[in-house]
Design a protein around this motif. Structure first.
Motif, mmCIF file in Angstrom:
data_model
loop_
_atom_site.group_PDB
_atom_site.id
_atom_site.type_symbol
_atom_site.label_atom_id
_atom_site.label_comp_id
_atom_site.label_asym_id
_atom_site.label_seq_id
_atom_site.Cartn_x
_atom_site.Cartn_y
_atom_site.Cartn_z
ATOM 1 N N SER A 1 0.808 -1.233 0.000
ATOM 2 C CA SER A 1 0.000 0.000 0.000
ATOM 3 C C SER A 1 0.832 1.269 0.000
ATOM 4 O O SER A 1 0.448 2.268 -0.593
ATOM 5 N N ALA A 2 1.974 1.245 0.653
ATOM 6 C CA ALA A 2 2.770 2.468 0.745
ATOM 7 C C ALA A 2 3.559 2.704 -0.536
ATOM 8 O O ALA A 2 4.004 3.824 -0.802
ATOM 9 N N ARG A 3 3.723 1.666 -1.336
ATOM 10 C CA ARG A 3 4.574 1.781 -2.519
ATOM 11 C C ARG A 3 3.778 2.042 -3.800
ATOM 12 O O ARG A 3 4.162 2.848 -4.631
ATOM 13 N N VAL A 4 2.670 1.343 -3.961
ATOM 14 C CA VAL A 4 1.894 1.417 -5.212
ATOM 15 C C VAL A 4 0.612 2.213 -4.954
ATOM 16 O O VAL A 4 -0.176 1.844 -4.088
ATOM 17 N N TYR A 5 0.429 3.298 -5.692
ATOM 18 C CA TYR A 5 -0.744 4.133 -5.401
ATOM 19 C C TYR A 5 -1.360 4.726 -6.663
ATOM 20 O O TYR A 5 -0.768 4.664 -7.745
ATOM 21 N N VAL A 6 -2.550 5.293 -6.489
ATOM 22 C CA VAL A 6 -3.210 6.039 -7.576
ATOM 23 C C VAL A 6 -3.622 7.409 -7.031
ATOM 24 O O VAL A 6 -3.667 7.609 -5.813
ATOM 25 N N PHE A 7 -3.913 8.311 -7.942
ATOM 26 C CA PHE A 7 -4.521 9.580 -7.550
ATOM 27 C C PHE A 7 -6.024 9.510 -7.818
ATOM 28 O O PHE A 7 -6.449 9.099 -8.906
ATOM 29 N N ALA A 8 -6.810 9.905 -6.821
ATOM 30 C CA ALA A 8 -8.262 9.955 -6.971
ATOM 31 C C ALA A 8 -8.707 11.407 -6.801
ATOM 32 O O ALA A 8 -8.263 12.085 -5.875
ATOM 33 N N PHE A 9 -9.543 11.875 -7.707
ATOM 34 C CA PHE A 9 -10.013 13.262 -7.681
ATOM 35 C C PHE A 9 -11.534 13.290 -7.530
ATOM 36 O O PHE A 9 -12.220 12.392 -8.002
ATOM 37 N N ASP A 10 -12.021 14.331 -6.894
ATOM 38 C CA ASP A 10 -13.472 14.498 -6.770
ATOM 39 C C ASP A 10 -13.842 15.943 -7.090
ATOM 40 O O ASP A 10 -13.311 16.865 -6.475
ATOM 41 N N VAL A 11 -14.712 16.109 -8.083
ATOM 42 C CA VAL A 11 -15.179 17.447 -8.447
ATOM 43 C C VAL A 11 -16.664 17.519 -8.133
ATOM 44 O O VAL A 11 -17.502 16.986 -8.860
ATOM 45 N N GLY A 12 -16.998 18.155 -7.012
ATOM 46 C CA GLY A 12 -18.393 18.313 -6.614
ATOM 47 C C GLY A 12 -18.811 19.763 -6.790
ATOM 48 O O GLY A 12 -17.985 20.618 -7.104
ATOM 49 N N PRO A 13 -20.094 20.042 -6.585
ATOM 50 C CA PRO A 13 -20.559 21.422 -6.730
ATOM 51 C C PRO A 13 -19.829 22.392 -5.789
ATOM 52 O O PRO A 13 -19.502 23.504 -6.186
ATOM 53 N N ASP A 14 -19.560 21.947 -4.574
ATOM 54 C CA ASP A 14 -18.978 22.851 -3.580
ATOM 55 C C ASP A 14 -17.545 22.532 -3.183
ATOM 56 O O ASP A 14 -16.955 23.262 -2.397
ATOM 57 N N ARG A 15 -17.009 21.406 -3.644
ATOM 58 C CA ARG A 15 -15.646 21.089 -3.215
ATOM 59 C C ARG A 15 -14.839 20.404 -4.309
ATOM 60 O O ARG A 15 -15.384 19.763 -5.208
ATOM 61 N N LEU A 16 -13.517 20.572 -4.181
ATOM 62 C CA LEU A 16 -12.568 19.829 -5.003
ATOM 63 C C LEU A 16 -11.727 19.031 -4.021
ATOM 64 O O LEU A 16 -11.274 19.584 -3.012
ATOM 65 N N ALA A 17 -11.528 17.749 -4.292
ATOM 66 C CA ALA A 17 -10.728 16.938 -3.377
ATOM 67 C C ALA A 17 -9.809 16.021 -4.165
ATOM 68 O O ALA A 17 -10.121 15.612 -5.279
ATOM 69 N N VAL A 18 -8.652 15.769 -3.586
ATOM 70 C CA VAL A 18 -7.675 14.854 -4.177
ATOM 71 C C VAL A 18 -7.175 13.924 -3.085
ATOM 72 O O VAL A 18 -6.926 14.375 -1.961
ATOM 73 N N ALA A 19 -7.027 12.649 -3.402
ATOM 74 C CA ALA A 19 -6.431 11.721 -2.442
ATOM 75 C C ALA A 19 -5.390 10.870 -3.153
ATOM 76 O O ALA A 19 -5.521 10.563 -4.336
ATOM 77 N N ARG A 20 -4.356 10.538 -2.409
ATOM 78 C CA ARG A 20 -3.384 9.556 -2.876
ATOM 79 C C ARG A 20 -3.785 8.270 -2.174
ATOM 80 O O ARG A 20 -3.813 8.220 -0.939
ATOM 81 N N VAL A 21 -4.171 7.264 -2.965
ATOM 82 C CA VAL A 21 -4.741 6.048 -2.380
ATOM 83 C C VAL A 21 -3.847 4.851 -2.715
ATOM 84 O O VAL A 21 -3.557 4.591 -3.887
ATOM 85 N N GLY A 22 -3.407 4.158 -1.687
ATOM 86 C CA GLY A 22 -2.520 3.014 -1.878
ATOM 87 C C GLY A 22 -3.285 1.762 -2.264
ATOM 88 O O GLY A 22 -4.483 1.625 -1.970
ATOM 89 N N LEU A 23 -2.576 0.842 -2.929
ATOM 90 C CA LEU A 23 -3.146 -0.464 -3.247
ATOM 91 C C LEU A 23 -3.725 -1.054 -1.958
ATOM 92 O O LEU A 23 -3.095 -0.979 -0.905
ATOM 93 N N GLY A 24 -4.908 -1.605 -2.022
ATOM 94 C CA GLY A 24 -5.588 -2.052 -0.805
ATOM 95 C C GLY A 24 -6.607 -1.007 -0.350
ATOM 96 O O GLY A 24 -7.344 -1.223 0.606
ATOM 97 N N GLY A 25 -6.658 0.136 -1.058
ATOM 98 C CA GLY A 25 -7.676 1.143 -0.755
ATOM 99 C C GLY A 25 -7.367 2.043 0.431
ATOM 100 O O GLY A 25 -8.270 2.655 1.001
ATOM 101 N N VAL A 26 -6.083 2.156 0.783
ATOM 102 C CA VAL A 26 -5.704 2.981 1.936
ATOM 103 C C VAL A 26 -5.508 4.439 1.489
ATOM 104 O O VAL A 26 -4.719 4.695 0.581
ATOM 105 N N ILE A 27 -6.228 5.359 2.123
ATOM 106 C CA ILE A 27 -6.009 6.777 1.804
ATOM 107 C C ILE A 27 -4.733 7.221 2.509
ATOM 108 O O ILE A 27 -4.665 7.267 3.736
ATOM 109 N N LEU A 28 -3.694 7.524 1.717
ATOM 110 C CA LEU A 28 -2.370 7.842 2.268
ATOM 111 C C LEU A 28 -2.223 9.335 2.528
ATOM 112 O O LEU A 28 -1.494 9.757 3.422
ATOM 113 N N ASP A 29 -2.898 10.133 1.703
ATOM 114 C CA ASP A 29 -2.766 11.585 1.813
ATOM 115 C C ASP A 29 -3.997 12.187 1.153
ATOM 116 O O ASP A 29 -4.602 11.558 0.279
#
Ligand SMILES: [Zn+2]
Length: 401
Positions: free
Chosen positions: A79-107
């Motif tokens: 999980s700490a080594r392999v990750y993806v970037f996940a983005f969310d564009v909603g009406p009121d917010r923008l969010a970004v997460a770095r998510v590790g393999l296994g679905g762990v939100i790292l940042d």
């Protein structure tokens, strides 16, 4: 005569299936994998060695087993080594997460956005900037294997163009392409509808895990939906399926952002609730304003109670229609609908009793989202990981090249 799958096809399929077990289920012993996948021990050993060499999983001795004999090694996602970037564009917010393999939100980073306009340069620039900040903090041996975004709107299958997003004020926006360019990772950005992806998230890791037929309803300014039927997300012919917010429940009712009248979204969304509860003059909107109404109703405010109860009736009617058509095992309320449902569960249930057919509703479970505000991000991460699970070695070879 058609040739069957090659040895290489079978190996790729098995690698993906094993990685999926580890990604969704967490650490698991080789012995359990052998049982779950119906493969022999030596095949499981060969597959885990390949995935370990690729840096996707690691094997460890289990902590105390309490049993005699040689313990089975436990396979864990890197999980700490392999990750993806996940983005969310909603009406009121923008969010970004770095998510590790296994679905762990790292940042994770989040900021508010102005719901009255959509500027592609600004939105993509902000999101890419957050991603760069997070990337600078990662160790040298980490690898980004994908990126995906959840967007509050209708997204064309295949090219990530946001065709319509009345609550974002976005129309015909080549969002995936622009965000991919700004990120500069050499990776395509997959884009999906936020409620569809939240449905996928609840189905993979949330309250609907192991439920094969479910409907997820997402409330924000509008109402979105995701329908999982027989374990698969229902996308429709071009990917715009599941727009349950524009199911007409009250033909002579309130005007909707889509141009129609009396859509579920127009009768149940944020604006309907604030108006019904006499809260529009406060000038406040968003999730906090909705929570204020639900809290006031809870404390005995009659106007708030009546507003909530009216909205709950429409919500129940909408759910009854969906239940009759899809016969889900579970209906999940997320976003602001979580609060609205909790404040009007009696109305929702009574509409179901009135309008849903008995065989469809008898064993129906109504639940609130387990992933809460993270559901859309978790769903986007699953979309980003999908191609890794389809072909783990190819993806890793490319990422390391
Ligand atoms: Zn509508």
């Amino acid at each position: 005569m058609r040739a069957g799958p090659s040895q290489e096809d079978i190996r790729r399929h098995n690698l993906g299936a094993l990685l999926r077990h580890v990604h969704l289920g967490g650490p698991i012993s080789r012995a359990e994998l052998t049982a779950k996948m119906g493969l022999n021990r030596s095949t499981i050993m060969a597959l885990t060695s390949d995935l370990t060499a690729a840096g996707l999983v690691r094997e460890e001795l289990p902590r105390e087993t309490g049993r005699a004999g040689r313990p089975s090694l436990v396979v864990r996602p890197e999980s700490a080594r392999v990750y993806v970037f996940a983005f969310d564009v909603g009406p009121d917010r923008l969010a970004v997460a770095r998510v590790g393999l296994g679905g762990v939100i790292l940042d994770r980073r989040e900021t508010v956005r102005d719901r009255d306009r959509f500027d592609l340069d600004e939105v993509a620039g902000l999101l890419a900037g957050f991603a760069r900040q997070m990337r600078r903090k990662t160790r040298a041996d980490t690898v980004c294997v994908g990126a995906a975004a959840a967007v509050s709107g209708g997204v064309r299958k295949g090219d990530g163009v946001v065709r319509f997003g009345p609550n974002l004020k976005a129309e015909e926006v080549p969002f995936g392409e622009e965000l991919g360019r700004r990120l500069g990772l050499g990776l395509p950005v997959s884009v999906g509808n936020d409620a569809n992806l939240a449905a996928l998230a609840e189905h993979s890791r949330g309250v609907g895990a192991a439920v094969r037929d479910l409907i997820y309803l997402h409330g924000d300014v509008g109402i979105g939906g995701g329908i999982i039927a027989g374990g698969h997300l229902l996308g429709g012919h071009e990917g715009y399926g599941g727009e349950v917010g524009h199911m007409v429940v009250n033909p002579g009712g309130r005007a909707c952002g889509c141009g129609s009248h009396g859509c579920l979204e127009a009768e149940v969304g944020e604006r309907a609730l604030l108006e019904s509860a006499g809260r529009v003059s406060s000038g406040r909107h968003g999730r906090d304003a909705v929570r204020t109404v639900v809290d006031a109703a809870d404390r005995g405010d009659i106007v708030a109670q009546e507003g909530l109860s009216r909205v709950g009736d429409w919500l129940g009617l909408g759910v009854a229609n969906l239940v009759n058509i899809f016969n889900p095992e579970m209906v999940i309320f997320g976003g602001i609908l979580r609060e609205i449902y909790l404040g009007s569960a009696a109305q929702v249930r009574s509409q179901l009793t009135l309008h849903a057919m008995a065989p469809q509703r008898e064993r129906l479970r109504l639940r609130t989202s387990a992933l809460g505000d993270s559901a859309t991000l978790v769903g986007a991460a699953e979309l980003a990981f999908a191609h890794v699970l389809a072909d783990p070695l190819e993806v890793l070879a490319r990422a390391n090249a």
